[in-house]
Design an enzyme around this catalytic site. Structure first.
Site, PDB file in Angstrom:
ATOM      1  N   LYS A 115       0.823  -1.317   0.073  1.00 45.13           N
ATOM      2  CA  LYS A 115      -0.060  -0.008   0.042  1.00 45.13           C
ATOM      3  C   LYS A 115       0.858   1.166  -0.035  1.00 45.13           C
ATOM      4  CE  LYS A 115      -4.455  -1.659   1.491  1.00 45.13           C
ATOM      5  NZ  LYS A 115      -5.421  -1.768   2.613  1.00 45.13           N
ATOM      6  N   LYS A 201      -5.242 -10.022  -6.631  1.00 46.54           N
ATOM      7  CA  LYS A 201      -6.309 -10.662  -6.075  1.00 46.54           C
ATOM      8  C   LYS A 201      -7.517  -9.676  -6.416  1.00 46.54           C
ATOM      9  CE  LYS A 201      -5.710  -8.066  -1.790  1.00 46.54           C
ATOM     10  NZ  LYS A 201      -5.716  -8.091  -0.258  1.00 46.54           N
ATOM     11  N   LYS A 204     -11.469  -4.356  -3.546  1.00 45.62           N
ATOM     12  CA  LYS A 204     -12.190  -3.284  -3.310  1.00 45.62           C
ATOM     13  C   LYS A 204     -11.651  -2.149  -4.141  1.00 45.62           C
ATOM     14  CE  LYS A 204     -13.950  -4.451   1.300  1.00 45.62           C
ATOM     15  NZ  LYS A 204     -13.133  -4.383   2.440  1.00 45.62           N
TER      16      LYS A 204
HETATM   17  P1  TYM Z   1     -10.607  -6.591   4.170  1.00 42.59           P
HETATM   18  O1  TYM Z   1     -11.703  -5.594   4.571  1.00 42.59           O
HETATM   19  O2  TYM Z   1      -9.715  -6.119   3.348  1.00 42.59           O
HETATM   20  O3  TYM Z   1     -11.525  -8.061   3.773  1.00 42.59           O
HETATM   21  C1  TYM Z   1     -12.326  -8.818   4.556  1.00 42.59           C
HETATM   22  C2  TYM Z   1     -12.026 -10.309   4.498  1.00 42.59           C
HETATM   23  O4  TYM Z   1     -12.079 -10.565   3.183  1.00 42.59           O
HETATM   24  C3  TYM Z   1     -10.867 -11.517   2.610  1.00 42.59           C
HETATM   25  N1  TYM Z   1     -10.615 -11.221   1.480  1.00 42.59           N
HETATM   26  C4  TYM Z   1     -10.424 -12.215   0.653  1.00 42.59           C
HETATM   27  N2  TYM Z   1     -10.481 -13.585   0.427  1.00 42.59           N
HETATM   28  C5  TYM Z   1     -10.147 -14.064  -0.559  1.00 42.59           C
HETATM   29  N3  TYM Z   1      -9.889 -13.614  -1.814  1.00 42.59           N
HETATM   30  C6  TYM Z   1      -9.806 -12.154  -1.939  1.00 42.59           C
HETATM   31  N4  TYM Z   1      -9.790 -11.504  -3.078  1.00 42.59           N
HETATM   32  C7  TYM Z   1     -10.072 -11.392  -0.868  1.00 42.59           C
HETATM   33  N5  TYM Z   1     -10.140 -10.260  -0.580  1.00 42.59           N
HETATM   34  C8  TYM Z   1     -10.262  -9.932   0.826  1.00 42.59           C
HETATM   35  C9  TYM Z   1      -9.982 -10.879   3.756  1.00 42.59           C
HETATM   36  O5  TYM Z   1      -8.823 -11.713   4.094  1.00 42.59           O
HETATM   37  C10 TYM Z   1     -10.478 -10.400   5.243  1.00 42.59           C
HETATM   38  O6  TYM Z   1     -10.861 -11.768   5.637  1.00 42.59           O
HETATM   39  N6  TYM Z   1      -7.513  -6.115   7.938  1.00 42.59           N
HETATM   40  C11 TYM Z   1      -8.630  -6.532   7.616  1.00 42.59           C
HETATM   41  C12 TYM Z   1      -9.878  -6.155   8.471  1.00 42.59           C
HETATM   42  C13 TYM Z   1      -9.819  -6.648  10.043  1.00 42.59           C
HETATM   43  C14 TYM Z   1      -9.621  -7.989  10.582  1.00 42.59           C
HETATM   44  C15 TYM Z   1      -9.330  -7.595  12.041  1.00 42.59           C
HETATM   45  C16 TYM Z   1      -9.715  -9.262  10.235  1.00 42.59           C
HETATM   46  C17 TYM Z   1      -9.386  -5.594  10.818  1.00 42.59           C
HETATM   47  N7  TYM Z   1      -9.129  -6.202  12.130  1.00 42.59           N
HETATM   48  C18 TYM Z   1      -9.186  -8.629  12.728  1.00 42.59           C
HETATM   49  C19 TYM Z   1      -9.533 -10.323  11.098  1.00 42.59           C
HETATM   50  C20 TYM Z   1      -9.314 -10.083  12.360  1.00 42.59           C
HETATM   51  C21 TYM Z   1      -9.104  -6.234   6.208  1.00 42.59           C
HETATM   52  O7  TYM Z   1      -8.818  -5.095   5.719  1.00 42.59           O
HETATM   53  O8  TYM Z   1      -9.786  -7.155   5.544  1.00 42.59           O
END
Ligand code: TYM
Length: 339
Positions: A115, A201, A204
């Site tokens: 990022k 991947k 969003k």
């Molecule tokens: P975020 O908002 O980017 O994504 C939410 C969840 O979706 C999964 N994910 C994917 N899985 C498979 N293929 C993809 N292309 C893909 N894109 C996203 C992510 O792995 C995630 O599980 N940092 C985290 C949010 C967070 C969090 C936490 C998660 C904050 N605190 C504590 C677990 C525990 C995030 O930005 O997810």
């Protein structure tokens, strides 16, 4: 069994979020209940301010994300569903853990490197310390199972490192404060790729709408995106070895298997030798079948601001209560006097 996971309310949730994580939120909410445990799912709105954002959009996305999660089957009667901003203990515990996390650990995080790119100096401090807040999210509730996609694995390893160092620096050997969390990553759909480029991947933040299927896309949009998905000119192979070096084909097969529960071998024995012209409509139908009920439920829920805010308020009250013992114990372990 304590299940916990978070999702950022930035942009629209997509198929990668669904297959990589949300499906398992729903699965583990039932397992936690059956085991007498608890499930926590939250909107990581504090994480969302680590990058440039529009405040009005963040508010709207937060409510829409609640509606989407409920539409996908996260049940506020079974899961503590809330947003971080209403539970100050997340930010408090992050500060306490900032004393334990090391600069070198954060510097190695691939998400930070990706990022920030070449402009590290211009990034917010929040983007750098983002994984410490994530560790606080998990450790505050003594989570045991954390359902996430592959891209979050490194952040969870960091949470374990922070927990271990805190336990060994500040707790008696026989009474560690923090539980070490285990990531719960789906074997097949851990990393759903962009429909425009099988080497990145689905995300969003991809500027191309055609790169992802949003959970709120209608049937026509889903079909159009699948038909336009990038593929190579070869027909589908008859066995798994034939998917090597064909990332787009592998991605479409992975999505289809995750949606239908079929094995890769079965799907390839059925469609091997056929072109994508035959396979794409089948995949599109499977997607529409899964997404249509989610879409319909989302449409019913999304404009009821009062109901969505009530879900968050109730979840936040429960989360605030659940977090108290660990937060208090962390202050105490550090020798901080609080009257
Ligand atoms: P975020 O908002 O980017 O994504 C939410 C969840 O979706 C999964 N994910 C994917 N899985 C498979 N293929 C993809 N292309 C893909 N894109 C996203 C992510 O792995 C995630 O599980 N940092 C985290 C949010 C967070 C969090 C936490 C998660 C904050 N605190 C504590 C677990 C525990 C995030 O930005 O997810």
């Amino acid at each position: 069994m304590r299940v916990l996971s978070g999702i950022q309310p930035t942009g629209k949730p997509h198929l990668g979020n669904y297959l990589g994580a949300i499906v398992n939120y729903v699965k583990l909410q039932e397992e936690a209940l059956a085991a007498g445990g608890e499930c926590f799912i939250f909107l990581a709105d504090l994480h969302a301010i680590s990058q440039t954002h529009d405040p009005a959009e963040l508010t709207q996305n937060t409510r829409e994300m609640v509606a989407t999660l409920v539409a996908c089957g996260v049940d506020p009667a079974k899961t503590i569903l809330f947003n971080q901003a209403q539970v100050p203990a997340h930010a408090e515990l992050q500060w306490l853990l900032n004393g334990t996390a090391r600069m070198g650990w954060l510097n190695r995080m691939t998400q930070w490197k990706d990022k920030a790119g070449k402009n590290r100096e211009g990034q917010s401090i929040a983007l750098f310390t983002y994984p410490v807040l994530q560790a606080a999210d998990v450790l505050l509730y003594q989570a045991t199972h954390v359902p996430v996609g592959e891209d979050q694995k490194q952040h969870l390893e960091l949470a374990r490192d922070i927990a271990q160092k805190f336990n060994s620096d500040f707790c008696p050997e026989d009474a560690p404060l923090f539980t070490l969390p285990e990531p719960y990553i789906p074997p097949a759909a851990a990393r759903i790729m962009s429909l425009r480029d099988g080497s990145v991947k689905m995300s969003k933040s991809d500027p191309s709408e055609m790169s992802r299927i949003n959970l709120t896309d209608d049937a026509d949009t889903v079909m159009k995106k699948v038909k336009k998905a990038k593929t190579d000119p070869e027909p589908l192979p008859s066995d798994e070895k034939g998917l090597a070096n064909r990332p787009e084909a592998l991605n479409l097969i992975t999505i289809y298997c995750a949606l239908t529960g079929k094995s890769t071998a079965d799907v390839l024995s059925e469609y091997g030798g056929q072109g994508f012209g035959n396979f794409k409509p089948v995949l599109g139908d499977a997607l529409v079948e899964t997404l249509q009920p989610i879409n319909a439920r989302f449409m019913e829920l999304k404009d009821d601001q009062e109901a969505l805010d009530a879900i968050l308020a109730r979840g936040a009250a429960q989360a605030r209560e659940r977090g108290i013992p660990t937060l208090n114990a962390a202050y105490k372990a550090l020798g901080l006097v609080r009257g």
